[in-house]
Each structure stands twice: as structure tokens, then as C-alpha cells.
Design an enzyme around this catalytic site. Structure first.
Site, PDB file in Angstrom:
ATOM      1  N   ASP A  16       4.966  10.146   2.945  1.00 25.99           N
ATOM      2  CA  ASP A  16       4.339   8.931   3.827  1.00 25.99           C
ATOM      3  C   ASP A  16       2.955   9.446   4.186  1.00 25.99           C
ATOM      4  O   ASP A  16       2.676  10.315   4.689  1.00 25.99           O
ATOM      5  CB  ASP A  16       5.307   8.712   4.964  1.00 25.99           C
ATOM      6  CG  ASP A  16       5.148   7.834   5.917  1.00 25.99           C
ATOM      7  OD1 ASP A  16       4.575   6.607   5.464  1.00 25.99           O
ATOM      8  OD2 ASP A  16       5.559   7.722   7.188  1.00 25.99           O
ATOM      9  N   HIS A  17       2.254   8.121   4.109  1.00 26.17           N
ATOM     10  CA  HIS A  17       0.762   8.496   4.596  1.00 26.17           C
ATOM     11  C   HIS A  17       0.138   9.901   3.967  1.00 26.17           C
ATOM     12  O   HIS A  17      -0.428  10.490   4.709  1.00 26.17           O
ATOM     13  CB  HIS A  17       0.425   8.434   5.971  1.00 26.17           C
ATOM     14  CG  HIS A  17       0.828   7.034   6.656  1.00 26.17           C
ATOM     15  ND1 HIS A  17       0.078   6.126   6.642  1.00 26.17           N
ATOM     16  CD2 HIS A  17       1.999   6.564   7.288  1.00 26.17           C
ATOM     17  CE1 HIS A  17       0.621   4.983   7.213  1.00 26.17           C
ATOM     18  NE2 HIS A  17       1.974   5.346   7.569  1.00 26.17           N
ATOM     19  N   ASP A  56      -2.563   6.950   1.364  1.00 23.62           N
ATOM     20  CA  ASP A  56      -3.447   6.026   2.185  1.00 23.62           C
ATOM     21  C   ASP A  56      -4.718   6.233   2.276  1.00 23.62           C
ATOM     22  O   ASP A  56      -5.278   6.943   3.111  1.00 23.62           O
ATOM     23  CB  ASP A  56      -2.617   6.428   3.645  1.00 23.62           C
ATOM     24  CG  ASP A  56      -3.130   5.284   4.891  1.00 23.62           C
ATOM     25  OD1 ASP A  56      -3.962   4.544   4.363  1.00 23.62           O
ATOM     26  OD2 ASP A  56      -2.679   5.480   5.990  1.00 23.62           O
ATOM     27  N   HIS A  78       4.598  -1.648   7.031  1.00 24.57           N
ATOM     28  CA  HIS A  78       4.605  -0.061   7.893  1.00 24.57           C
ATOM     29  C   HIS A  78       4.641  -0.631   9.607  1.00 24.57           C
ATOM     30  O   HIS A  78       4.593  -1.988   9.826  1.00 24.57           O
ATOM     31  CB  HIS A  78       3.247   0.650   7.907  1.00 24.57           C
ATOM     32  CG  HIS A  78       3.255   1.565   6.706  1.00 24.57           C
ATOM     33  ND1 HIS A  78       3.256   2.710   6.678  1.00 24.57           N
ATOM     34  CD2 HIS A  78       3.282   1.105   5.320  1.00 24.57           C
ATOM     35  CE1 HIS A  78       3.201   3.329   5.270  1.00 24.57           C
ATOM     36  NE2 HIS A  78       3.015   2.240   4.575  1.00 24.57           N
ATOM     37  N   GLY A  79       4.871   0.206  10.378  1.00 23.10           N
ATOM     38  CA  GLY A  79       5.141  -0.026  11.852  1.00 23.10           C
ATOM     39  C   GLY A  79       5.910  -1.038  11.944  1.00 23.10           C
ATOM     40  O   GLY A  79       6.079  -1.953  12.777  1.00 23.10           O
ATOM     41  N   SER A  80       7.262  -0.926  11.387  1.00 24.29           N
ATOM     42  CA  SER A  80       8.204  -2.123  11.321  1.00 24.29           C
ATOM     43  C   SER A  80       9.315  -1.866  12.472  1.00 24.29           C
ATOM     44  O   SER A  80      10.240  -2.476  12.271  1.00 24.29           O
ATOM     45  CB  SER A  80       8.891  -2.311  10.059  1.00 24.29           C
ATOM     46  OG  SER A  80       7.726  -2.915   9.281  1.00 24.29           O
ATOM     47  N   ASP A  85      10.428   4.330  11.938  1.00 24.21           N
ATOM     48  CA  ASP A  85      10.589   5.802  12.240  1.00 24.21           C
ATOM     49  C   ASP A  85      10.858   5.671  13.992  1.00 24.21           C
ATOM     50  O   ASP A  85      11.721   6.399  14.184  1.00 24.21           O
ATOM     51  CB  ASP A  85       9.059   6.684  12.021  1.00 24.21           C
ATOM     52  CG  ASP A  85       9.195   7.951  12.595  1.00 24.21           C
ATOM     53  OD1 ASP A  85      10.416   8.495  13.033  1.00 24.21           O
ATOM     54  OD2 ASP A  85       8.224   8.635  12.476  1.00 24.21           O
TER      55      ASP A  85
HETATM   56  P1  13P Z   1       7.086   2.703  13.299  1.00 24.23           P
HETATM   57  O1  13P Z   1       6.302   3.563  14.294  1.00 24.23           O
HETATM   58  O2  13P Z   1       7.068   1.207  13.588  1.00 24.23           O
HETATM   59  O3  13P Z   1       8.593   3.151  13.122  1.00 24.23           O
HETATM   60  O4  13P Z   1       6.508   2.751  11.859  1.00 24.23           O
HETATM   61  C1  13P Z   1       6.778   3.841  11.090  1.00 24.23           C
HETATM   62  C2  13P Z   1       5.916   4.013   9.875  1.00 24.23           C
HETATM   63  O5  13P Z   1       5.169   2.990   9.399  1.00 24.23           O
HETATM   64  C3  13P Z   1       5.815   5.175   9.155  1.00 24.23           C
HETATM   65  O6  13P Z   1       4.972   5.133   7.813  1.00 24.23           O
HETATM   66  O1  G3H Z   2       3.410   6.922  10.103  1.00 23.82           O
HETATM   67  C1  G3H Z   2       3.808   7.403  11.103  1.00 23.82           C
HETATM   68  C2  G3H Z   2       5.363   7.956  11.005  1.00 23.82           C
HETATM   69  O2  G3H Z   2       6.055   7.430  11.964  1.00 23.82           O
HETATM   70  C3  G3H Z   2       5.448   9.304  10.743  1.00 23.82           C
HETATM   71  O3  G3H Z   2       4.900   9.948  11.843  1.00 23.82           O
HETATM   72  O4  G3H Z   2       3.195  11.691  11.175  1.00 23.82           O
HETATM   73  O5  G3H Z   2       4.209  11.651  13.622  1.00 23.82           O
HETATM   74  O6  G3H Z   2       5.359  12.298  11.590  1.00 23.82           O
HETATM   75  P1  G3H Z   2       4.492  11.553  12.025  1.00 23.82           P
HETATM   76 ZN    ZN Z   3       3.324   3.948   8.242  1.00 18.75          ZN
END
Ligand code: 13P
Ligand code: G3H
Ligand code: ZN
Length: 350
Positions: free
Chosen positions: A83-84, A105, A223-225, A268
Site C-alpha cells: 500500500d502507498h 503512489d 482509498h480512504g473508504s 483500514d
Molecule cells: P481509511 O483510512 O479510510 O481506512 O483508508 C485506508 C486506505 O486508503 C489505505 O490505503
Molecule cells: O493509507 C493508509 C493506511 O491506512 C495505512 O496507514 O501508513 O498508518 O500504516 P499507515
Molecule cells: Zn490509501
């Protein structure tokens, strides 16, 4: 079953018209919660780890836990996703470990905070695509910038500051060949997304629909869902937490997205809230307890409940056995012979 390509999972989701939740993990209990929910609902899964998670758990611990999940659940297709990723090196290291999918990203510079230029984003993402596709690994890119900051990652702000431009999304897909594309439509990471319930005009669903129309072969990612449900907030606050009133992304908006090309949905925060609420409850009600199992077990159960619900709401439930997972080497051949090429010009020529 070996770990499978995220591309195959998302192609199948597109055929079936459903979305697949991508859930973040940092430890064994979170992996077990996801697998428990996948088993319960018969769902294919995407497990994802941020850079922070890889550092926290240490790469090999985390990766071997995922391998254990695959070993114990031979009937469930599992994709393991970075992720990212903030640089080519981060993505390369995930691929070397055995991740079957990476997110580059490039919407942010390598510091994970400063918005990059379009050209910088294209350049680094294309480099990752070349490296990953040769090895059969899926690539997600991002165009536009999300709001919020998680663990030091993110541009901050509200999420409405850098909405994706559909023309740029098309050019980005053409010049990079990404399999999946995260777009910014007003969501942000973390618990504090909206100060009132978004009423349908807040999230730019029209932008999402316009992008999907022009890029039907590229899987869209939200994302951010997290929906940041009130009941999860209430549990945290009831047992000593101090969350401010907040709203997340309504599930109906995500479902509208799924009807319009969204195939991967990142969650997340909801799981973090569920686990924290369950742990707080045990420690608050029974302060004499000190065995971590006394609070980690309810925490794992609380997360499993949230994940199972999302799997049902996103539509992936029931689809674990629909297809035969392909080896990553077979997927690599598909990239090499052009049959998996998503670039608009190539798709039009087929
Ligand atoms: P949330 O913070 O909305 O759960 O988003 C998680 C996310 O986009 C991880 O890449
Ligand atoms: O994109 C963010 C995810 O919620 C992961 O978060 O970088 O704190 O592990 P984190
Ligand atoms: Zn994200």
C-alpha cells in the site's frame, strides 16, 4: 494456494460486477481476522501492508504470516499488496519479498507528503510498471491527491483540494500502463473525513463515472473508504476514548462506485476503531486483566465482524471459488504478449 495476482482478482471482480476490499494489516491478529471473514463469507481477499506496517512488523515476519494464511486457506485467492509505495525502491523490495501487487503512489514525492508533478508521477510509475509486469506483479498508480495524514504519510488537507482531472487520468493510464488506478474524489485517510454526513454532493462521483467511461479497462481504486460508523466510535468513547464527532464514506457511495468501475476499496480505519474499541472495553470493564489474549481475542473478533460485513457489502462474498488462480509466471506472459495491456490505445486496437 500460492499468492495470486491482484490483477486476476480485479479482472474477475470486473466480470462479476463486484468490488474487493483491501484491508491493511500490521500483525497476526489482523491477518487472522481477515482470513476468518474471508472463510465465513467465501471471499477472495486483498491483504495490504503500508511502509509503516512493513517497518512495524518487520518484512519477513509479516510476509511469512501471509504465507501461513495462504497455506491454511487453500480455497481462498489471496493477493498481497504494497500500500502507498513511495518510490521505485520500496516497490522493488516488496516484489523481491514476494508481494503479488504494488501501489506506486507517485502522486506524492518520495517524502510521502509533498504533491509531485504529473511528469514525475508518470516517470516513476512507468518505471515500476516495467519492472513489476516483467515479473507478473500488478501495479496500482494514483492520480490526484487524497486528503489526510496516516502515520506521517499523506498530503494533509480535506480531500477536496486535488480532485483527479479525467483528462490527466486518461493520459496517465496511457503513459504508464497501470492495472489499477486510485483516483481522488474527495475522500481522505483516517477517521476525520467529514464534519457532517456527506449528502451525495460531497464526493465527486461524477468525476469517477467520467473516468470509468473513458478508461473501462483500468480498475478504479477508492482509498480512504472507511465508513467510520457511529457504533464503532461510540464503543471507543464509552470506554475512555476521546474521538471527536466525525463521518466517513457512506457504504451506498462505495456501492455506486462499484457499479461504475471501482474494483478495489481500501479500508483500514474502521478496523482500527473496531479493535481499539474491543480492547478498551476489556481493559475498562476488567482492569485486573493483563493477559494480552484476553483483549486481543475480542479485538480480532471485532475486526472480523467489520471485514465480513464489508465483504458482503462490496459484493465479493461468495466469489472465492469462481476461478482457478493463475500462476504469476502465466500473468507475466500476458503482460509480455500484450493481452493484459490496459493502455487505452492498445485496448482500442484489440
Ligand atoms: P481509511 O483510512 O479510510 O481506512 O483508508 C485506508 C486506505 O486508503 C489505505 O490505503
Ligand atoms: O493509507 C493508509 C493506511 O491506512 C495505512 O496507514 O501508513 O498508518 O500504516 P499507515
Ligand atoms: Zn490509501
Amino acid at each position: 494456494m500460492p499468492l495470486v495476482s491482484m490483477r486476476q482478482l480485479l479482472d474477475e471482480a470486473a466480470k462479476g460486477g463486484y468490488g474487493v476490499g483491501a484491508f491493511n494489516v500490521n500483525d497476526m491478529e489482523q491477518i487472522q481476522a481477515i482470513m476468518g471473514a474471508a472463510k465465513e463469507t467465501n471471499s477472495p481477499v486483498i491483504i495490504q501492508a503500508s511502509r509503516g506496517a512493513r517497518q512495524f512488523a518487520q518484512d519477513r515476519y509479516l510476509f511469512h504470516l501471509i504465507l501461513a494464511a495462504a497455506e491454511l486457506n487453500p480455497d481462498i485467492p489471496i493477493a498481497m499488496h504494497q500500500d502507498h509505495g513511495n518510490s521505485f525502491e520500496t516497490c522493488k523490495s516488496a516484489i523481491e519479498l514476494g508481494y503479488t501487487s504494488v501501489m506506486m503512489d507517485g502522486s506524492l514525492k518520495e517524502d510521502g507528503k509533498t504533491p509531485s508533478t504529473f511528469e514525475e508521477n508518470v516517470e516513476v510509475t512507468r518505471k515500476v510498471v516495467e519492472y513489476a509486469h516483467e515479473r507478473g506483479v500488478t501495479v496500482e498508480g494514483e492520480i490526484g491527491v487524497l486528503g489526510g495524514v496516516e502515520d506521517g504519510h499523506g498530503a494533509g488537507g480535506t480531500g477536496l483540494e486535488h480532485i483527479t482531472d479525467p483528462d490527466q487520468a486518461v493520459e496517465f493510464a496511457e503513459r504508464t500502463g497501470v492495472d489499477a488506478l486510485a483516483i481522488a474524489i474527495g475522500t481522505s485517510h483516517g477517521a476525520y473525513k467529514f464534519t457532517k454526513k456527506p449528502d451525495g454532493s460531497v464526493l465527486k462521483m461524477d468525476v469517477l463515472i467520467a473516468i470509468h467511461k473513458r478508461l473501462p479497462q483500468t480498475h478504479l481504486v477508492m482509498h480512504g473508504s472507511s465508513s467510520v460508523p457511529k457504533d464503532l466510535q461510540d464503543v471507543v468513547n464509552k470506554y475512555g476514548g476521546k474521538l471527536k464527532e466525525t463521518w466517513g464514506v457512506p457504504v451506498e457511495e462505495i456501492q455506486l462506485g462499484i457499479r461504475n468501475g471501482v474494483r478495489k476499496i481500501n479500508v483500514d480505519t474502521d478496523n482500527r476503531l473496531a479493535m481499539t474499541g474491543a480492547i478498551r472495553k476489556v481493559l475498562w470493564e476488567t482492569p485486573e486483566k493483563f493477559d494480552p489474549r484476553d483483549y486481543m481475542k475480542p479485538a480480532r473478533e471485532a475486526m472480523q465482524k467489520v471485514v465480513a460485513l464489508r465483504m458482503t457489502q462490496f459484493g465479493q462474498a461468495g466469489h472465492a471459488g469462481d476461478y482457478k488462480p493463475m500462476l504469476i509466471t502465466e500473468i507475466a506472459k500476458g503482460y509480455a504478449d500484450g493481452s493484459l495491456d490496459t493502455r487505452p490505445s492498445m485496448a482500442a486496437a484489440r
